[in-house]
Design an enzyme around this catalytic site. Structure first.
Site, PDB file in Angstrom:
ATOM      1  N   LYS A  33     -30.556 -10.973  -1.916  1.00  0.00           N
ATOM      2  CA  LYS A  33     -30.510 -10.652  -0.489  1.00  0.00           C
ATOM      3  C   LYS A  33     -31.811  -9.994  -0.028  1.00  0.00           C
ATOM      4  O   LYS A  33     -32.607  -9.526  -0.845  1.00  0.00           O
ATOM      5  CB  LYS A  33     -29.328  -9.698  -0.246  1.00  0.00           C
ATOM      6  CG  LYS A  33     -27.958 -10.293  -0.552  1.00  0.00           C
ATOM      7  CD  LYS A  33     -26.866  -9.289  -0.212  1.00  0.00           C
ATOM      8  CE  LYS A  33     -25.475  -9.894  -0.397  1.00  0.00           C
ATOM      9  NZ  LYS A  33     -24.412  -8.966   0.059  1.00  0.00           N
ATOM     10  N   TYR A  83     -19.913 -16.616   5.334  1.00  0.00           N
ATOM     11  CA  TYR A  83     -19.136 -15.382   5.471  1.00  0.00           C
ATOM     12  C   TYR A  83     -17.951 -15.575   6.427  1.00  0.00           C
ATOM     13  O   TYR A  83     -17.512 -14.614   7.076  1.00  0.00           O
ATOM     14  CB  TYR A  83     -20.034 -14.237   5.941  1.00  0.00           C
ATOM     15  CG  TYR A  83     -20.921 -13.671   4.831  1.00  0.00           C
ATOM     16  CD1 TYR A  83     -20.415 -13.460   3.545  1.00  0.00           C
ATOM     17  CD2 TYR A  83     -22.244 -13.331   5.066  1.00  0.00           C
ATOM     18  CE1 TYR A  83     -21.210 -12.944   2.526  1.00  0.00           C
ATOM     19  CE2 TYR A  83     -23.047 -12.808   4.051  1.00  0.00           C
ATOM     20  CZ  TYR A  83     -22.525 -12.623   2.784  1.00  0.00           C
ATOM     21  OH  TYR A  83     -23.312 -12.091   1.783  1.00  0.00           O
ATOM     22  N   ASN A  93     -26.381  -4.461  -0.701  1.00  0.00           N
ATOM     23  CA  ASN A  93     -25.971  -4.420  -2.115  1.00  0.00           C
ATOM     24  C   ASN A  93     -26.674  -5.469  -2.979  1.00  0.00           C
ATOM     25  O   ASN A  93     -26.126  -5.950  -3.972  1.00  0.00           O
ATOM     26  CB  ASN A  93     -24.441  -4.495  -2.225  1.00  0.00           C
ATOM     27  CG  ASN A  93     -23.876  -5.740  -1.574  1.00  0.00           C
ATOM     28  OD1 ASN A  93     -24.636  -6.587  -1.096  1.00  0.00           O
ATOM     29  ND2 ASN A  93     -22.567  -5.866  -1.561  1.00  0.00           N
ATOM     30  N   HIS A 128     -25.661 -11.531  -3.705  1.00  0.00           N
ATOM     31  CA  HIS A 128     -24.387 -12.225  -3.514  1.00  0.00           C
ATOM     32  C   HIS A 128     -24.138 -13.055  -4.761  1.00  0.00           C
ATOM     33  O   HIS A 128     -25.076 -13.640  -5.312  1.00  0.00           O
ATOM     34  CB  HIS A 128     -24.443 -13.184  -2.307  1.00  0.00           C
ATOM     35  CG  HIS A 128     -23.290 -14.147  -2.311  1.00  0.00           C
ATOM     36  ND1 HIS A 128     -22.034 -13.808  -1.868  1.00  0.00           N
ATOM     37  CD2 HIS A 128     -23.190 -15.424  -2.796  1.00  0.00           C
ATOM     38  CE1 HIS A 128     -21.214 -14.837  -2.050  1.00  0.00           C
ATOM     39  NE2 HIS A 128     -21.887 -15.832  -2.611  1.00  0.00           N
ATOM     40  N   GLU A 148     -20.134 -23.305  -2.686  1.00  0.00           N
ATOM     41  CA  GLU A 148     -21.330 -22.551  -2.262  1.00  0.00           C
ATOM     42  C   GLU A 148     -22.622 -23.207  -2.744  1.00  0.00           C
ATOM     43  O   GLU A 148     -23.625 -23.203  -2.038  1.00  0.00           O
ATOM     44  CB  GLU A 148     -21.236 -21.101  -2.751  1.00  0.00           C
ATOM     45  CG  GLU A 148     -20.112 -20.338  -2.063  1.00  0.00           C
ATOM     46  CD  GLU A 148     -20.045 -18.865  -2.449  1.00  0.00           C
ATOM     47  OE1 GLU A 148     -20.772 -18.437  -3.367  1.00  0.00           O
ATOM     48  OE2 GLU A 148     -19.260 -18.143  -1.809  1.00  0.00           O
TER      49      GLU A 148
HETATM   50  P1  ADP Z   1     -18.851  -9.541  -2.289  1.00  0.00           P
HETATM   51  O1  ADP Z   1     -20.268  -9.729  -1.807  1.00  0.00           O
HETATM   52  O2  ADP Z   1     -18.759  -8.420  -3.314  1.00  0.00           O
HETATM   53  O3  ADP Z   1     -18.180 -10.816  -2.750  1.00  0.00           O
HETATM   54  P2  ADP Z   1     -17.372  -9.659   0.276  1.00  0.00           P
HETATM   55  O4  ADP Z   1     -17.312 -11.153   0.182  1.00  0.00           O
HETATM   56  O5  ADP Z   1     -16.117  -8.902   0.570  1.00  0.00           O
HETATM   57  O6  ADP Z   1     -17.988  -8.975  -1.048  1.00  0.00           O
HETATM   58  O7  ADP Z   1     -18.412  -9.241   1.407  1.00  0.00           O
HETATM   59  C1  ADP Z   1     -19.602  -9.967   1.602  1.00  0.00           C
HETATM   60  C2  ADP Z   1     -20.720  -9.006   1.958  1.00  0.00           C
HETATM   61  O8  ADP Z   1     -20.430  -8.335   3.181  1.00  0.00           O
HETATM   62  C3  ADP Z   1     -20.914  -7.859   0.945  1.00  0.00           C
HETATM   63  O9  ADP Z   1     -21.654  -8.231  -0.186  1.00  0.00           O
HETATM   64  C4  ADP Z   1     -21.612  -6.824   1.792  1.00  0.00           C
HETATM   65  O10 ADP Z   1     -22.998  -7.115   1.941  1.00  0.00           O
HETATM   66  C5  ADP Z   1     -20.914  -7.005   3.126  1.00  0.00           C
HETATM   67  N1  ADP Z   1     -19.781  -6.066   3.246  1.00  0.00           N
HETATM   68  C6  ADP Z   1     -18.569  -6.162   2.647  1.00  0.00           C
HETATM   69  N2  ADP Z   1     -17.777  -5.115   2.985  1.00  0.00           N
HETATM   70  C7  ADP Z   1     -18.530  -4.337   3.811  1.00  0.00           C
HETATM   71  C8  ADP Z   1     -18.290  -3.114   4.524  1.00  0.00           C
HETATM   72  N3  ADP Z   1     -17.124  -2.484   4.444  1.00  0.00           N
HETATM   73  N4  ADP Z   1     -19.304  -2.615   5.276  1.00  0.00           N
HETATM   74  C9  ADP Z   1     -20.479  -3.264   5.389  1.00  0.00           C
HETATM   75  N5  ADP Z   1     -20.761  -4.423   4.760  1.00  0.00           N
HETATM   76  C10 ADP Z   1     -19.812  -4.950   3.988  1.00  0.00           C
END
Ligand code: ADP
Length: 168
Positions: free
Chosen positions: A24, A64, A127, A130, A141
Site C-alpha cells: 500500500k 473494497y 497497515n 493488503h 483478486e
Molecule cells: P484486511 O485488509 O485485514 O483484510 P478488511 O478487508 O476488513 O481488512 O479492510 C480492508 C482495509 O480497510 C484494511 O486493510 C484497512 O486499511 C482498512 N480498514 C479496515 N478497518 C478499518 C477501520 N476500522 N478504520 C480504518 N480503516 C480500516
C-alpha cells in the site's frame, strides 16, 4: 528429457496456490518495499508477478465492495490512491493462509510482533499491505489486478529445499 522435466514441473504447479499482495501507499512512502518483499522471500514463497500501478476509484470500489457501507470507506480509498502501489502474486502450498499469517491482523496496534503489520504499523488503516483472505478470493483478486501473461511460471531451483518430496 525435456518433456519429463516439464511434466514434473506441471505436477508441482498444480498443487501450488497463488495469492495477491498489495504494498500500500503506507509501505511505499515509508520505504518498506524491500523489507516487506524480503519477508515473503525469506519464508520461501515464489514471486510469480509484480508491477507498480496507480489505483483509481473504479478498481477500489470493486476491491473494497465489502466496506462500502462503512464510515471509513472513502478515507480508505483516498489512502489507497495517495501514490502508486505495488501488486504482487506470491505462490506456495497454502499461500493465502501462509501470507495472512505473515501479515497479521488488520489493526497494526493489535497485530502480533513478528508479523508485518505488527512490526511496521500502528494503525487500522495505514497497515502496509493488503493480502487476499482465502484461496477463493485470491483467484478473483489476481484476475482483478493482473492481465494474462503478467503472472509467470518458472521453476524455483530451491524447491527441494523448501518442501519435502511428499509435499510436492
Ligand atoms: P484486511 O485488509 O485485514 O483484510 P478488511 O478487508 O476488513 O481488512 O479492510 C480492508 C482495509 O480497510 C484494511 O486493510 C484497512 O486499511 C482498512 N480498514 C479496515 N478497518 C478499518 C477501520 N476500522 N478504520 C480504518 N480503516 C480500516
Amino acid at each position: 528429457m525435456e518433456s519429463i522435466k516439464n511434466k514434473s514441473y506441471l505436477y508441482q504447479a498444480e498443487i501450488m496456490e497463488r495469492t495477491l499482495i498489495i504494498l500500500k501507499p503506507s509501505c511505499v512512502q515509508r520505504t518498506l518495499v524491500g523489507e516487506v518483499i524480503s519477508r515473503f522471500e525469506k519464508k520461501g514463497l515464489r514471486l510469480a508477478g509484480m508491477k507498480m500501478i496507480q489505483l483509481d476509484d473504479a478498481i477500489l470500489d470493486e476491491h473494497y465492495a465489502h466496506l462500502k457501507n462503512r464510515s471509513f470507506f472513502q478515507r480508505v480509498k483516498d489512502s489507497m490512491k495517495a501514490c502508486p502501489v505495488i501488486v504482487q502474486c506470491w505462490e506456495g502450498i497454502d499461500a493465502a493462509r501462509v501470507v495472512r499469517s505473515l501479515i497479521g491482523v488488520t489493526n497494526g496496534r493489535e497485530a502480533e510482533a513478528g508479523t508485518i503489520r505488527g512490526d511496521f504499523s500502528v494503525s487500522s488503516q495505514e497497515n502496509i499491505v493488503h493480502a487476499s483472505d482465502s484461496s477463493e478470493s485470491a483467484k478473483v483478486e489476481l484476475k482483478r489486478f493482473f492481465k494474462d501473461g503478467e503472472i509467470f511460471n518458472y521453476k524455483l531451483s530451491t524447491l527441494p529445499n523448501l518442501y519435502a518430496g511428499d509435499e510436492i
